[in-house]
Write an enzyme that holds these catalytic residues in place. Structure first.
Site, PDB file in Angstrom:
ATOM      1  CB  SER A  34      -0.973  -0.032   1.178  1.00  0.00           C
ATOM      2  OG  SER A  34      -1.968   0.947   1.019  1.00  0.00           O
ATOM      3  CG  ASP A  58      -6.142  -3.376  -3.709  1.00  0.00           C
ATOM      4  OD1 ASP A  58      -6.832  -2.628  -2.991  1.00  0.00           O
ATOM      5  OD2 ASP A  58      -4.902  -3.404  -3.646  1.00  0.00           O
ATOM      6  CG  HIS A  77      -5.337  -2.718   0.084  1.00  0.00           C
ATOM      7  ND1 HIS A  77      -4.630  -2.269  -1.006  1.00  0.00           N
ATOM      8  CD2 HIS A  77      -4.852  -2.026   1.152  1.00  0.00           C
ATOM      9  CE1 HIS A  77      -3.773  -1.347  -0.624  1.00  0.00           C
ATOM     10  NE2 HIS A  77      -3.877  -1.181   0.673  1.00  0.00           N
TER      11      HIS A  77
END
Length: 530
Positions: A208, A421, A460
């Site tokens: 991320s 995601d 994610h």
């Protein structure tokens, strides 16, 4: 700007000895190093303000819960004794105070010679807790930075704006890039001085925000790390951090805000329609870009949400169609990617806006903390999107496709992202990879130093019904140290009790996995990349 950064990185370092506050509490064993004062080299353009050390006995250590990253306590067993060295830096004229924490096995025999820098999440530049200890257990010297912005991943209220209401450009620069090179320089220097020998291999690991940071390192500081594991990267931040408000814009303009439960009915139907495109029925869409599910097929269907029966309306179906199509200008020009079909709506299309995007627009783009991102129209959204690009692309775009210096330095970039995601659009990463391909000679040549894996059914940074990576860092180490480039990335599907119920080999982009037509559908050997 990029040339100036590289020039500064090449300047010689100045070693300084600063007062050290030592809190060594562990009993030193034979052969162990001393967790005490040591000189620290300041990166070019920075000064060392302080160094503190803390010694730890090891054994079983529990780190307290730290929501939202660690909602439950994290317990690590069999930790060797280790030393934490925290170096606080400042950049003259910036008024910042950037902490770099370095964790080192006390016994030199427990050190593999490898250095591992770990990344952050959302607005947290680095996690000083369990990730560093886990890396020490695996034989690394590990380090992270707070970029001078603190330890709150959810809020920028304490640092984004100066008292006069203007963006604190120095801290934003620290958060976006400057602190990352400082971390690499300080971490490797501390390891060298602690053990009396240099780091053999330097690695990055992050997802991320941590993935974005890894890409920044490859782009701007190509000699800092030989291996970079950068997953679900929040690159193109100036676009991503506005683009992920798109569902709120659609809700406002269309005067419809379906519940997440109602929206998820469309994902359920899409999976049912596209599940077998990869040759097997497993509850996962193998390649969402090949899924042609039309949301309008659900009009008139009934779903049950919180005990109430709801009939899917034409307006709700149109809202979903617009969200899946992604952000556009009022004239229909595509601005950015949206999440793949099948990705949970809960991340970016919930009752409240995605907090990363909400804060970005409030504190950085408009510099108005009271700004209401739920009231955006198609026209005002397009203006904000353009303004974010104009003001901040050169600061935190993090998507320069010129990785030629990284390739020449022998660096290896390994990156994976879930096809489901729900926070960072997967196709934004694909867009970056395609731009690198066009600039640097095509997919085959780029694969020599940068490999991307897209994982079906993975959310994610992990979770979801798809196969989760089993040892991506191990694959990177083999590539860097033994020249074994990963043709596939091993993943496993876990059952409710944590046991493996299926294995898959994720294919490197642009290939996708397809069932061969025979063999156990739960075995990786029954699939082919094509």
């Amino acid at each position: 700007m990029r040339r100036l950064i590289l020039l500064a990185a090449a300047l010689p370092l100045a070693a300084v000895l600063v007062p050290v506050a030592s809190a060594a509490t562990a009993t030193q064993a034979a052969g162990e190093t001393t967790c005490s004062a040591l000189p620290v080299s300041a990166p070019a353009g920075a000064k060392v303000e302080s160094v503190t050390t803390v010694a730890h006995d090891g054994g079983t250590v529990t780190f307290p819960a730290a929501p939202p990253l660690h909602p439950e306590p994290v317990t690590i067993t069999d930790l060797p004794a280790w030393c934490d060295v925290t170096v606080t830096l400042t950049h003259p004229g910036a008024g910042d105070h950037v902490a770099v924490k370095v964790s080192l096995p006390s016994d030199p025999a427990r050190w593999s010679g490898r250095f591992l820098a770990t990344g952050g999440s959302a607005y947290l530049a680095g996690d000083f807790g369990s990730p560093l200890a886990a890396a020490v257990k695996d034989g690394y010297v590990a380090a992270a930075t707070d970029a001078g912005v603190g330890d709150n991943p959810l809020s920028v209220a304490g640092w984004a704006l100066k008292p006069d209401g203007q963006v604190d450009s120095a801290l934003l620069k620290d958060f976006s890039s400057r602190s990352l090179h400082d971390l690499a320089v300080v971490g490797k220097d501390v390891a060298d001085r602690f053990y009396g020998k240099p780091v053999s291999y330097a690695y990055w690991n992050g997802c991320s925000t941590g993935g974005r940071q890894g890409y920044v390192e490859a782009q701007d500081y190509p000699k800092d790390f030989q291996g970079i594991l950068a997953d679900a990267p929040a690159i193109s931040w100036d676009r991503f951090a506005v683009g992920t408000l798109w569902p709120q814009v659609v809700f406002n303009e269309e005067q419809a805000h379906p519940s997440v439960c109602e929206l998820e009915a469309f994902n359920t139907a899409a999976v049912a329609a596209c599940d077998t495109l990869d040759g097997v029925k497993d509850g996962v869409i193998g390649d969402p870009t090949a899924c042609r599910f039309d949301p309008r097929t659900l009009i008139g269907k009934k779903v049950v949400c919180e005990g109430k029966e709801i009939t899917i309306s034409a307006k709700t179906a149109d809202v979903v169609r617009k969200i899946w199509a992604g952000p556009t200008t009022p004239a229909g020009q595509k601005l950015w990617s949206d999440n793949n079909i099948g990705a949970p709506f809960s991340g970016h299309a919930d009752t409240l806006p995605f907090f990363v995007a909400d804060s970005w627009v409030k504190y950085f783009v408009t510099q108005d903390p009271s700004f209401d991102t739920t009231k955006l129209t198609y026209a005002s959204f397009a203006r904000l999107f353009a303004e974010s690009q104009l003001k901040f692309h050169s600061v935190i775009g993090s998507d320069d496709p010129d990785l030629s210096a990284f390739a020449r330095a022998g660096g290896k970039l390994l990156s994976w992202q879930g096809q489901s995601d729900e926070l960072v659009p997967t196709q934004g990463t694909v867009d970056y990879r395609e731009r690198v391909n066009r600039l640097l000679g095509g997919n085959s040549r780029v694969d020599d130093f940068y490999r991307l894996f897209l994982l079906p059914g993975v959310n994610h940074c992990g979770d979801g019904p798809g196969g989760q990576p089993t040892d991506a860092m191990g694959a990177l180490v083999k590539w860097v140290e033994h020249g074994q480039a990963p043709a596939t990335l091993a993943t496993a599907v876990k059952g409710p009790d944590g046991t493996t119920v299926a294995t898959r080999d994720a294919c490197r982009y642009p290939k996708v996995s397809h069932y061969s037509g025979h063999g156990d559908p739960n075995a990786a050997s029954s699939y082919r990349c094509r």
